[in-house]
Design a protein around this motif. Structure first.
Motif: not given
Length: 666
Positions: A27-31, A95-97, A487-490
């Motif tokens: 999953p994507r790293l959340p904001v 990938n992520n913010w 590490r659980m996030f993309k």
């Protein structure tokens, strides 16, 4: 602490897995939610406000109410705009913010301080028991056994890389496999390139690029390139360890002959240990001097890894703390070998004449945990003499070495560069003289006792040890940085665990208050451990606050008149002044010690490796600070470990009967 229980259990097992047709995606790293981040931030500054009140400052309620008011204003005003901008940035990011936009620059590449000590990490390996004792007594000059161990370690490291690439270890059907493969790819074929104001990372070459199939070695401050893959195979096949040894030996013989003929290398490697803007200027000048310099720098950047063969072993006793100290100093860098390194390289294997070995690396491509995993795998199997044509390496031959499998990477220099090298060496010597790193092993107990007897998190427990030791040596608290993996996030990387909490403060103070009962102290410790474990879960699951606060601050537009009392508050900065910068690796069964530099002149850099029956601490501080002492903090840590064990053995687990007493300390 960067714990990977499943990885540690299975790292040494040979795995052959069939990769599923559809790979697991992360999953994507959340904001994070703005309001929740602000509430967690307010919670994180509570112990600072309590300290201010205790030392004559404003009452806690007054100070807290003011910050809560600023947080509310931020949440409904400019902070809401910043959050919207951050969410828009995230939607536009592949990938992520965080990782796609500003983390690398803000955390690493904009730093202008020299990489030596300040940024690069170091690892000291255990000796190889299969190497004869007599070979380990060598002190000076490149030795045949030194070359053999170097060849073995390089081969093992690259075997791990190849097996991971082929997905024979941790395939992409597991989250660990995705994270480890992506992270490990960043430690090979890459280097940091100095640029004015902000560095960059070299672009990884294609696997078919011949330079991508080479390593470079440093010997007597000269640099050589050596191919370690068969170029005619597809995919490229790693040459056997005997051939790697032969190629390294040939380059070493060339360097030895140059030295014997009176030639001396210009210590260009020292320039990589200099201030980043100064190194950027000197590199630019070097690249304009000749195409050869351009080629040398390109191969260094694009090569798989670096290998430093040091020509001296600092005086050391064969056993004990003195041996460990000298080993650690040599791996970090000493005055004698600082020019025999390229500090820009992400991963460098280091071996001295006595076959003591270790590794060091530039921090920005990946965190030190990643190369430590690779190096640990490389160390599991000691040197196998049956892999070589002769069981004992022969002395170096004086004949002119055959040059088909090695290449000099010399630098063309002028008087300006020669002068700059002298100046860079002097500045590096000053950094080294001011750095006091060491490693210590506490052997009375380890993670088994903490987990089995106390039923507590070893990481949280060690963090309490560090806070108690720091307070006893300084008489004050500080903001504490602990690394957590996302590490659980993309493309997730790290988050901060703010280890100094209201609960940990109350427990530390109770340990120095003679009027507090042992049982109350035990209950307070329980609360502190629980609070820390909660922070760890939040940080690793994308609910940490420091990366989010950084993003929000970068979204602010001060040129348009946007400002925030919350972000301008001196406490906002004080709560991020990490005079204790801490991180944990694996159990470290194959490492003698490790370390990294303190973030602040009057602070500490602390790495720890917690094994079932022992805990190793790597501590670095600055000689120039009268407020720090590496040895003194170690003594306080060991005392805290003993006192905490006594506390836990003489009291009961957390009891509700003393809840009122515990609450009064909070």
């Amino acid at each position: 602490m960067l714990r990977l229980p499943a990885l540690r259990r299975n790292l040494l097992m040979r795995q052959n897995s069939t990769v599923a047709s559809k790979q697991l995606s992360l999953p994507r790293l959340p904001v994070p939610d703005l309001r929740k981040t602000l509430d967690r931030y307010l919670r994180s500054i509570e112990p600072f406000l309590l300290e201010d009140e205790a030392h004559g400052g404003l009452p806690f309620d007054t100070s807290y109410s003011l910050r809560a008011k600023w947080a509310d204003e931020f949440a409904t005003g400019v902070g809401k705009l910043c959050q919207e901008r951050l969410l828009a940035l995230d939607r536009a990011s592949p990938n992520n913010w965080l990782d796609d936009n500003f983390w690398m620059n803000k955390a690493y590449l904009e730093w202008r301080a020299p990489l030596l000590v300040n940024s690069n990490w170091w690892l000291a390996f255990h000796d190889d028991e299969r190497i004869p004792s007599l070979a380990k007594e060598a002190k000076d000059g490149i030795t045949p056994w030194q070359v053999r161990r170097a060849a073995w370690l390089v081969h093992r490291v690259l075997c791990f890389k190849d097996r991971l690439d082929r997905q024979e270890l941790y395939p992409d059907t597991t989250r660990t496999g995705i994270w480890l493969r992506a992270s490990t790819a960043k430690m090979f074929n890459v280097a940091r390139i100095p640029k004015p104001m902000c560095d960059i990372l070299s672009k990884p070459p294609s696997t078919s690029n011949p330079d991508a199939q080479k390593i470079y070695i440093m010997v007597h401050n000269w640099c050589y390139a050596i191919p370690v893959y068969h170029p005619a195979t597809s995919p490229s096949k790693l040459v056997d360890v005997q051939e790697i040894e032969t190629r390294i030996r040939s380059a070493v013989v060339d360097a030895e002959q140059r030295l014997a003929a009176g030639e001396k290398a210009v210590p260009v490697g020292a320039l990589t240990a200099d201030d980043r803007d100064k190194w950027a200027q000197n590199l630019q000048h070097l690249l304009t001097l000749s195409p050869q310099n351009q080629r040398t720098h390109r191969i260094i950047c694009q090569s798989l890894l670096g290998l430093s063969l040091d020509g001296t072993s600092p005086t050391f006793s064969p056993t004990g703390q003195e041996s460990l100290t000298s080993h650690l100093l040599a791996i970090r860098a000493t005055n004698a070998n600082v020019a025999n390194r390229i500090f820009d390289k992400a991963h460098t294997v280091i071996v001295d004449p006595s076959t003591r070995a270790g590794a060091s690396g530039e921090h920005s491509p990946c965190d030190a945990l990643v190369p430590s995993i690779v190096d640990e795998w490389a160390l599991v199997d000691g040197l196998d003499s049956s892999s070589f044509r002769v069981a004992e390496p022969l002395p170096f031959e004086p004949a002119v070495p055959e040059q088909s499998h090695w290449e000099r990477l010399d630098w063309d220099v002028d008087d300006k560069i020669k002068s700059e090298c002298i100046n860079a060496l002097a500045r590096a010597d000053a950094i080294i003289a001011n750095s006091d790193p060491n490693a210590y092993c506490f052997q009375e107990y380890g993670t088994d006792w903490i987990k089995d007897t106390l039923k507590q998190s070893p990481d949280a427990y060690i963090q309490m040890v560090l806070q108690l030791a720091y307070y006893k040596t300084r008489g004050e608290f500080t903001a504490i940085y602990e690394t957590a993996l996302t590490r659980m996030f993309k493309r997730g990387r790290t988050e901060t665990i703010r280890s100094f909490t209201r609960q940990s403060r109350a427990w530390v103070l109770s340990m120095l208050d003679g009027d507090v009962s042992q049982q109350t102290r035990r209950n307070l410790l329980h609360n502190a451990l629980h609070a820390h474990s909660t922070l760890m879960r939040e940080a690793t699951s994308g609910r940490g606050i420091d990366r989010h606060l950084l993003g929000l601050k970068l979204m602010l537009r001060p040129l348009s008149g946007e400002q925030s009392a919350l972000l301008d508050d001196e406490l906002f900065q004080r709560s991020q002044t990490w005079r204790l910068s801490t991180s944990g690796l694996s159990a470290g069964n194959y490492f003698r010690g490790t370390g990294f530099g303190a973030t602040y002149e009057d602070g500490y850099g602390i790495n720890y490796m917690a094994a079932p029956d022992m805990i190793k601490f790597g501590i670095e501080s600055k000689v120039s600070s009268p407020r720090t002492s590496t040895e003194g903090l170690k003594d306080a840590i060991f005392e805290a470990l003993a006192n905490m064990r006594t506390l836990c053995l003489t009291t009961n687990a957390h009891t509700a009967s003393e809840h009122a007493q515990v609450s009064s300390h909070l």
